[in-house]
Write a protein that holds these residues in place. Structure first.
Motif, mmCIF file in Angstrom:
data_model
loop_
_atom_site.group_PDB
_atom_site.id
_atom_site.type_symbol
_atom_site.label_atom_id
_atom_site.label_comp_id
_atom_site.label_asym_id
_atom_site.label_seq_id
_atom_site.Cartn_x
_atom_site.Cartn_y
_atom_site.Cartn_z
ATOM 1 N N UNK A 157 25.810 -19.694 72.943
ATOM 2 C CA UNK A 157 26.194 -19.152 71.663
ATOM 3 C C UNK A 157 25.740 -19.993 70.493
ATOM 4 N N UNK A 158 25.839 -19.422 69.300
ATOM 5 C CA UNK A 158 25.431 -20.136 68.099
ATOM 6 C C UNK A 158 26.599 -20.403 67.164
ATOM 7 N N UNK A 159 27.736 -19.844 67.447
ATOM 8 C CA UNK A 159 28.898 -19.981 66.573
ATOM 9 C C UNK A 159 30.138 -20.170 67.432
ATOM 10 N N UNK A 160 30.947 -21.173 67.108
ATOM 11 C CA UNK A 160 32.184 -21.398 67.839
ATOM 12 C C UNK A 160 33.362 -21.387 66.873
ATOM 13 N N UNK A 161 34.396 -20.667 67.244
ATOM 14 C CA UNK A 161 35.602 -20.610 66.427
ATOM 15 C C UNK A 161 36.803 -20.709 67.362
ATOM 16 N N UNK A 162 37.914 -21.135 66.809
ATOM 17 C CA UNK A 162 39.157 -21.173 67.574
ATOM 18 C C UNK A 162 39.876 -19.838 67.411
ATOM 19 N N UNK A 163 40.281 -19.261 68.520
ATOM 20 C CA UNK A 163 41.029 -18.014 68.470
ATOM 21 C C UNK A 163 42.368 -18.197 69.166
ATOM 22 N N UNK A 164 43.318 -17.346 68.817
ATOM 23 C CA UNK A 164 44.616 -17.354 69.465
ATOM 24 C C UNK A 164 44.651 -16.291 70.546
ATOM 25 N N UNK A 165 45.294 -16.624 71.661
ATOM 26 C CA UNK A 165 45.462 -15.674 72.752
ATOM 27 C C UNK A 165 46.929 -15.283 72.871
ATOM 28 N N UNK A 166 47.134 -14.122 73.468
ATOM 29 C CA UNK A 166 48.483 -13.621 73.686
ATOM 30 C C UNK A 166 48.520 -12.895 75.019
ATOM 31 N N UNK A 167 49.647 -12.963 75.691
ATOM 32 C CA UNK A 167 49.820 -12.205 76.923
ATOM 33 C C UNK A 167 50.123 -10.756 76.574
ATOM 34 N N UNK A 168 49.334 -9.840 77.095
ATOM 35 C CA UNK A 168 49.554 -8.425 76.793
ATOM 36 C C UNK A 168 50.912 -7.970 77.295
ATOM 37 N N UNK A 169 51.325 -8.470 78.454
ATOM 38 C CA UNK A 169 52.635 -8.079 78.997
ATOM 39 C C UNK A 169 53.762 -8.471 78.052
ATOM 40 N N UNK A 170 53.652 -9.663 77.452
ATOM 41 C CA UNK A 170 54.676 -10.120 76.502
ATOM 42 C C UNK A 170 54.649 -9.281 75.229
#
Length: 273
Positions: free
Chosen positions: A169-182
């Motif tokens: 890749x050429x671009x890195x960013x921080x993302x937030x994850x979430x549990x779909x079940x929650x």
């Protein structure tokens, strides 16, 4: 006026693309700059205004073919009715989100997950422009925990991947994850009539999270990235889906073996029961 100017400039660019002029750096830079300034950044789709840069592959496909991933669009139309609940995982600019919104109607509910900031910005604009009160945008990725992780965006604007699956890749960013079940528990969602999954290698984490609640889903349209997801995760996904329903390609070819699943080169649809 802006759209007509953009189309005229695009035609001009096509006419000189094979000439020596196209290889002059200043001319090429000026052409790209002018196209960016003149880009109307929207098209009409499903009777709605879809905000999207014209250079995006999705916009080009819609302009040329009248639809983006027609087989997926057809699956949406065949599995959703007014008042239904749908989830779009990896919504990108929202072409399939609009199709879902169209078929569930004002009384339905569509949740679009898109962690990439640029795509999310355009999708929110689309939701606001069309007053789609039945659509909720969640600017997070889904995973098997609630955490943050690096995301990679490569030169292809339609490809977003978590960096532990790809370093290309050429671009890195921080993302937030979430549990779909929650998320579903929090929203008190007991039934999802259709979920579309296109999350560029995150399928393993998704199904780790939802395998115990798979019966809450009536149908899942899945793009399985066998070049990214490891075989062990692929086996887990297949066994989970196979035990609770039937799988076929969107073109109607049955998926009955693990090998067929792991090597499938088109979208699949799973149905409960």
């Amino acid at each position: 006026m802006k759209r007509k100017a953009y189309q005229a400039l695009s035609k001009l660019g096509q006419s000189v693309s094979d000439s020596r002029l196209a290889k002059v750096p200043l001319i090429e830079q000026g052409y790209r700059s002018a196209k960016k300034r003149l880009d109307p950044e929207y098209i009409q789709y499903e009777g709605y205004t879809l905000h999207i840069p014209s250079y995006e592959t999705v916009a080009q496909r819609i302009s040329e073919d009248g639809a983006h991933e027609k087989s997926v669009r057809d699956a949406i139309s065949q599995n959703l009715s007014p008042g239904d609940t749908a989830i779009d995982l990896g919504a990108h600019y929202g072409s399939h989100t609009l199709s879902m919104a169209n078929y569930v109607g004002p009384g339905g509910y569509v949740i679009a997950f898109e962690p990439y900031p640029q795509a999310g910005k355009y999708l929110q604009r689309t939701i606001d422009t069309n007053s789609l009160r039945q659509v909720e945008l969640v600017n997070r990725a889904v995973g098997n925990d609630n955490s943050s992780e690096a995301m990679v965006a490569n030169d292809s604007s339609t490809f977003r991947s978590i960096d532990n699956f790809s370093e290309n890749g050429t671009e890195k960013i921080e993302i937030d994850k979430i549990k779909l079940s929650a998320f579903m528990d929090n929203k008190e969602i007991e039934t999802v009539d259709l979920m579309k999954v296109d999350i560029e290698g995150g399928e393993g984490e998704l199904f780790e999270d939802i395998h115990d609640v798979i019966e809450k889903f009536n149908a899942i349209v899945l793009e399985y990235h066998n070049n990214i997801v490891n075989e062990e995760s692929g086996q887990f996904i297949f066994r989970n889906l196979e035990q609770h329903g039937s799988i076929e390609t969107v073109s109607g070819r049955p998926i009955q073996t693990l090998n067929q699943f792991l090597n499938c080169d088109e979208h699949m649809i799973w149905k409960l029961g």
